[in-house]
Motif scaffolding. Structure first.
Motif, PDB file in Angstrom:
ATOM      1  N   ALA A   1      48.483  39.278  48.437  1.00  0.00           N
ATOM      2  CA  ALA A   1      47.334  38.592  47.852  1.00  0.00           C
ATOM      3  C   ALA A   1      47.742  37.934  46.542  1.00  0.00           C
ATOM      4  O   ALA A   1      48.784  38.249  45.970  1.00  0.00           O
ATOM      5  CB  ALA A   1      46.192  39.574  47.622  1.00  0.00           C
ATOM      6  N   HIS A   2      46.914  37.027  46.065  1.00  0.00           N
ATOM      7  CA  HIS A   2      47.164  36.386  44.768  1.00  0.00           C
ATOM      8  C   HIS A   2      45.835  35.885  44.234  1.00  0.00           C
ATOM      9  O   HIS A   2      44.860  35.746  44.978  1.00  0.00           O
ATOM     10  CB  HIS A   2      48.148  35.221  44.911  1.00  0.00           C
ATOM     11  CG  HIS A   2      47.625  34.099  45.746  1.00  0.00           C
ATOM     12  ND1 HIS A   2      47.723  34.087  47.129  1.00  0.00           N
ATOM     13  CD2 HIS A   2      46.957  32.961  45.403  1.00  0.00           C
ATOM     14  CE1 HIS A   2      47.169  32.985  47.600  1.00  0.00           C
ATOM     15  NE2 HIS A   2      46.688  32.293  46.591  1.00  0.00           N
ATOM     16  N   ASN A   3      45.777  35.620  42.929  1.00  0.00           N
ATOM     17  CA  ASN A   3      44.575  35.026  42.361  1.00  0.00           C
ATOM     18  C   ASN A   3      44.900  33.650  41.791  1.00  0.00           C
ATOM     19  O   ASN A   3      46.039  33.189  41.853  1.00  0.00           O
ATOM     20  CB  ASN A   3      43.944  35.944  41.311  1.00  0.00           C
ATOM     21  CG  ASN A   3      44.771  36.023  40.040  1.00  0.00           C
ATOM     22  OD1 ASN A   3      45.902  35.535  39.962  1.00  0.00           O
ATOM     23  ND2 ASN A   3      44.214  36.648  39.009  1.00  0.00           N
ATOM     24  N   SER A   4      43.913  33.001  41.215  1.00  0.00           N
ATOM     25  CA  SER A   4      44.089  31.628  40.741  1.00  0.00           C
ATOM     26  C   SER A   4      45.050  31.524  39.566  1.00  0.00           C
ATOM     27  O   SER A   4      45.593  30.457  39.294  1.00  0.00           O
ATOM     28  CB  SER A   4      42.735  31.031  40.341  1.00  0.00           C
ATOM     29  OG  SER A   4      42.131  31.816  39.315  1.00  0.00           O
ATOM     30  N   ALA A   5      45.278  32.649  38.860  1.00  0.00           N
ATOM     31  CA  ALA A   5      46.201  32.640  37.722  1.00  0.00           C
ATOM     32  C   ALA A   5      47.642  32.878  38.159  1.00  0.00           C
ATOM     33  O   ALA A   5      48.548  32.884  37.333  1.00  0.00           O
ATOM     34  CB  ALA A   5      45.792  33.690  36.706  1.00  0.00           C
ATOM     35  N   GLY A   6      47.844  33.088  39.452  1.00  0.00           N
ATOM     36  CA  GLY A   6      49.202  33.281  39.956  1.00  0.00           C
ATOM     37  C   GLY A   6      49.654  34.722  40.010  1.00  0.00           C
ATOM     38  O   GLY A   6      50.806  34.993  40.365  1.00  0.00           O
TER      39      GLY A   6
ATOM     40  N   ASN B   1      42.760  38.646  49.456  1.00  0.00           N
ATOM     41  CA  ASN B   1      42.685  37.876  48.211  1.00  0.00           C
ATOM     42  C   ASN B   1      41.382  38.132  47.469  1.00  0.00           C
ATOM     43  O   ASN B   1      41.360  38.226  46.237  1.00  0.00           O
ATOM     44  CB  ASN B   1      42.808  36.376  48.497  1.00  0.00           C
ATOM     45  CG  ASN B   1      44.241  35.918  48.637  1.00  0.00           C
ATOM     46  OD1 ASN B   1      45.176  36.640  48.296  1.00  0.00           O
ATOM     47  ND2 ASN B   1      44.432  34.727  49.147  1.00  0.00           N
ATOM     48  N   LEU B   2      40.285  38.230  48.220  1.00  0.00           N
ATOM     49  CA  LEU B   2      38.987  38.424  47.600  1.00  0.00           C
ATOM     50  C   LEU B   2      38.896  39.772  46.896  1.00  0.00           C
ATOM     51  O   LEU B   2      38.396  39.866  45.777  1.00  0.00           O
ATOM     52  CB  LEU B   2      37.888  38.299  48.660  1.00  0.00           C
ATOM     53  CG  LEU B   2      37.780  36.911  49.305  1.00  0.00           C
ATOM     54  CD1 LEU B   2      36.923  36.970  50.556  1.00  0.00           C
ATOM     55  CD2 LEU B   2      37.211  35.907  48.311  1.00  0.00           C
ATOM     56  N   ILE B   3      39.406  40.815  47.555  1.00  0.00           N
ATOM     57  CA  ILE B   3      39.407  42.153  46.947  1.00  0.00           C
ATOM     58  C   ILE B   3      40.292  42.170  45.706  1.00  0.00           C
ATOM     59  O   ILE B   3      39.904  42.674  44.640  1.00  0.00           O
ATOM     60  CB  ILE B   3      39.911  43.196  47.963  1.00  0.00           C
ATOM     61  CG1 ILE B   3      38.891  43.393  49.080  1.00  0.00           C
ATOM     62  CG2 ILE B   3      40.236  44.520  47.261  1.00  0.00           C
ATOM     63  CD1 ILE B   3      37.706  44.227  48.709  1.00  0.00           C
ATOM     64  N   PHE B   4      41.501  41.636  45.827  1.00  0.00           N
ATOM     65  CA  PHE B   4      42.448  41.630  44.710  1.00  0.00           C
ATOM     66  C   PHE B   4      41.882  40.856  43.524  1.00  0.00           C
ATOM     67  O   PHE B   4      41.900  41.338  42.383  1.00  0.00           O
ATOM     68  CB  PHE B   4      43.778  41.016  45.155  1.00  0.00           C
ATOM     69  CG  PHE B   4      44.799  40.899  44.059  1.00  0.00           C
ATOM     70  CD1 PHE B   4      45.392  42.028  43.513  1.00  0.00           C
ATOM     71  CD2 PHE B   4      45.191  39.653  43.576  1.00  0.00           C
ATOM     72  CE1 PHE B   4      46.347  41.921  42.495  1.00  0.00           C
ATOM     73  CE2 PHE B   4      46.130  39.537  42.570  1.00  0.00           C
ATOM     74  CZ  PHE B   4      46.710  40.674  42.028  1.00  0.00           C
ATOM     75  N   THR B   5      41.363  39.660  43.781  1.00  0.00           N
ATOM     76  CA  THR B   5      40.809  38.831  42.711  1.00  0.00           C
ATOM     77  C   THR B   5      39.635  39.514  42.033  1.00  0.00           C
ATOM     78  O   THR B   5      39.494  39.474  40.807  1.00  0.00           O
ATOM     79  CB  THR B   5      40.366  37.466  43.269  1.00  0.00           C
ATOM     80  OG1 THR B   5      41.509  36.772  43.789  1.00  0.00           O
ATOM     81  CG2 THR B   5      39.723  36.609  42.185  1.00  0.00           C
ATOM     82  N   GLU B   6      38.788  40.166  42.826  1.00  0.00           N
ATOM     83  CA  GLU B   6      37.617  40.833  42.253  1.00  0.00           C
ATOM     84  C   GLU B   6      38.028  41.933  41.285  1.00  0.00           C
ATOM     85  O   GLU B   6      37.467  42.062  40.193  1.00  0.00           O
ATOM     86  CB  GLU B   6      36.750  41.406  43.378  1.00  0.00           C
ATOM     87  CG  GLU B   6      35.442  42.004  42.913  1.00  0.00           C
ATOM     88  CD  GLU B   6      34.467  40.981  42.344  1.00  0.00           C
ATOM     89  OE1 GLU B   6      33.551  41.395  41.614  1.00  0.00           O
ATOM     90  OE2 GLU B   6      34.635  39.774  42.621  1.00  0.00           O
ATOM     91  N   VAL B   7      39.012  42.740  41.665  1.00  0.00           N
ATOM     92  CA  VAL B   7      39.443  43.835  40.794  1.00  0.00           C
ATOM     93  C   VAL B   7      40.111  43.294  39.534  1.00  0.00           C
ATOM     94  O   VAL B   7      39.864  43.785  38.431  1.00  0.00           O
ATOM     95  CB  VAL B   7      40.386  44.793  41.548  1.00  0.00           C
ATOM     96  CG1 VAL B   7      41.010  45.810  40.596  1.00  0.00           C
ATOM     97  CG2 VAL B   7      39.628  45.516  42.650  1.00  0.00           C
ATOM     98  N   VAL B   8      40.949  42.276  39.685  1.00  0.00           N
ATOM     99  CA  VAL B   8      41.589  41.670  38.517  1.00  0.00           C
ATOM    100  C   VAL B   8      40.534  41.104  37.573  1.00  0.00           C
ATOM    101  O   VAL B   8      40.619  41.269  36.350  1.00  0.00           O
ATOM    102  CB  VAL B   8      42.576  40.569  38.956  1.00  0.00           C
ATOM    103  CG1 VAL B   8      43.064  39.767  37.745  1.00  0.00           C
ATOM    104  CG2 VAL B   8      43.774  41.173  39.675  1.00  0.00           C
TER     105      VAL B   8
END
Length: 245
Positions: A133-138, A165-172
């Protein structure tokens, strides 16, 4: 709980995209991950930041998990992060993959295949799958599930990959929100800013008129304040928290 997740991968993506507010806390995310694990017949879940090449332990990269505490401690005590075929694959690829503790650990070249296999088998996590997974910040992470069930079929792989990705981004994002009140000194912000521009500690010391030791001191202190594992992640977290432009 099973009915909640009895959907197609498209429906899963749609629901998570439209209603991320349903996960208002890390406890909500943990409950959801526990539900997903049970629905797909797994024993546990694991959400991590992909460990960097300089990471010396696994635990500091774990965001959420239902792994037993003693399993994490044993993993780190045995130094299994070094030479892990799974971690190496996560660093090199963004494709989801399954694992089998016996077959996967045979690829270890550190002589710890039996230790690693025994650890996962002992805790009932001999088979599973990882979803990069990844988020918008890389920032790069992975969502994983483990147990003893047979290998996931293509549809199940697609369904779980749809939410990684959705789970990872949400936690970050949740953790970034908690850090919005973090206070960094002017020097710490300056050092992180130059780090975000790709400058080394030596180059920063010349730019700022400080010793390399002092630069590293500011960077290390900022990294600790931001609860980051390295300066790259510290920069990303500082940007997300609005501490850097």
């Amino acid at each position: 709980m099973a009915d909640r997740f009895h959907t197609t991968s498209a429906q899963l993506r749609h629901r998570w995209d439209v209603s991320p507010s349903t996960l208002g806390s890390e406890e909500d995310v943990a409950e959801t991950l526990d539900g997903l694990a049970k629905h797909y017949g797994f024993r546990s879940y694991l959400l991590i930041n992909v460990p960097s090449e300089t990471s010396t332990d696994f635990s500091s990269n774990v965001l959420l998990t239902s792994w037993p505490d003693d399993m994490l401690k044993t993993y780190d005590h045995a130094g299994l992060i070094f030479g892990s075929p799974v971690i190496e694959r996560l660093r090199q690829s963004t494709n989801p993959f399954t694992y089998d503790s016996d077959r996967t650990n045979r690829r270890r070249i550190d002589g710890k295949a039996a230790i690693a296999t025994g650890l996962f088998d002992r805790h009932g996590l001999s088979r599973g799958a990882y979803f990069p997974a990844h988020n918008s910040a890389g920032l790069r992470g992975a969502l994983a599930f483990g147990g003893t069930r047979e290998t996931l079929n293509p549809r199940e792989m697609a369904e779980l990959n749809a939410v990684a990705n959705l789970i990872f981004t949400e936690v970050v994002d949740l953790r970034a929100g908690r850090r919005q009140n973090v206070s960094l000194s002017r020097r710490e912000i300056e050092c992180l800013s130059w780090a975000s521009a790709g400058k080394t500690s030596v180059e920063m010391s010349e730019i700022l008129g400080l010793s390399e030791y002092t630069v590293n001191h500011y960077l290390n202190r900022a990294t600790r304040k931001l609860d980051a594992v390295n300066r790259v992640q510290a920069v990303a977290k500082a940007i997300r928290a609005g501490l850097l432009n």
